[in-house]
Design a protein around this motif. Structure first.
Motif, PDB file in Angstrom:
ATOM      1  N   CYS A  45      28.940 -27.596   1.195  1.00  6.43           N
ATOM      2  CA  CYS A  45      27.914 -27.619   2.237  1.00  6.43           C
ATOM      3  C   CYS A  45      27.394 -26.216   2.502  1.00  6.43           C
ATOM      4  N   SER A  46      26.129 -26.152   2.880  1.00  8.53           N
ATOM      5  CA  SER A  46      25.534 -24.914   3.374  1.00  8.53           C
ATOM      6  C   SER A  46      25.310 -25.121   4.870  1.00  8.53           C
ATOM      7  N   GLU A  47      24.490 -24.321   5.469  1.00  8.57           N
ATOM      8  CA  GLU A  47      24.272 -24.426   6.910  1.00  8.57           C
ATOM      9  C   GLU A  47      23.664 -25.774   7.308  1.00  8.57           C
ATOM     10  N   ASP A  48      22.650 -26.252   6.553  1.00  3.19           N
ATOM     11  CA  ASP A  48      21.943 -27.476   6.926  1.00  3.19           C
ATOM     12  C   ASP A  48      22.071 -28.612   5.917  1.00  3.19           C
ATOM     13  N   TRP A  49      22.579 -28.335   4.723  1.00  2.72           N
ATOM     14  CA  TRP A  49      22.620 -29.316   3.639  1.00  2.72           C
ATOM     15  C   TRP A  49      24.020 -29.460   3.070  1.00  2.72           C
ATOM     16  N   CYS A  50      24.298 -30.642   2.509  1.00  2.00           N
ATOM     17  CA  CYS A  50      25.557 -30.871   1.794  1.00  2.00           C
ATOM     18  C   CYS A  50      25.250 -31.447   0.424  1.00  2.00           C
ATOM     19  N   LYS A  51      25.938 -30.940  -0.582  1.00  2.00           N
ATOM     20  CA  LYS A  51      25.839 -31.499  -1.925  1.00  2.00           C
ATOM     21  C   LYS A  51      26.879 -32.603  -2.029  1.00  2.00           C
ATOM     22  N   VAL A  52      26.423 -33.798  -2.399  1.00  2.00           N
ATOM     23  CA  VAL A  52      27.304 -34.959  -2.443  1.00  2.00           C
ATOM     24  C   VAL A  52      27.305 -35.593  -3.821  1.00  2.00           C
ATOM     25  N   ASN A  53      28.331 -36.372  -4.062  1.00  2.00           N
ATOM     26  CA  ASN A  53      28.467 -37.136  -5.292  1.00  2.00           C
ATOM     27  C   ASN A  53      28.612 -38.598  -4.894  1.00  2.00           C
ATOM     28  N   ILE A  54      27.702 -39.426  -5.401  1.00  2.19           N
ATOM     29  CA  ILE A  54      27.745 -40.864  -5.147  1.00  2.19           C
ATOM     30  C   ILE A  54      27.601 -41.554  -6.490  1.00  2.19           C
TER      31      ILE A  54
END
Length: 70
Positions: A45-54
């Motif tokens: 995650c960064s301040e406003d975003w998250c990298k996700v795996n789906i």
């Protein structure tokens, strides 16, 4: 019990529908629409975003649309 705990970070989509983006900006390529209640694995995650795996998709979603982050 310790055997039931996992170090993998996960979250649930709280909005009715959100867009999964290729990069952490709303101007990047949309990859998928995620429905409310969808479970996703958090990669970082960064301040406003998250990298996700789906499933087999990896992309970015707005942090405010996820529940379960620390």
């Amino acid at each position: 019990h310790i055997s039931q705990l996992s170090k993998k970070k996960a979250a649930i989509v709280t909005e009715e529908e959100i867009t999964l983006f290729k990069k952490p900006t709303i101007y990047s390529k949309p990859l998928a629409l995620l429905k409310q209640g969808k479970h996703c694995k958090i990669l970082r995650c960064s301040e406003d975003w998250c990298k996700v795996n789906i499933l087999d998709l990896k992309g970015w979603v707005k942090k405010e649309s996820l529940w379960g982050l620390f």
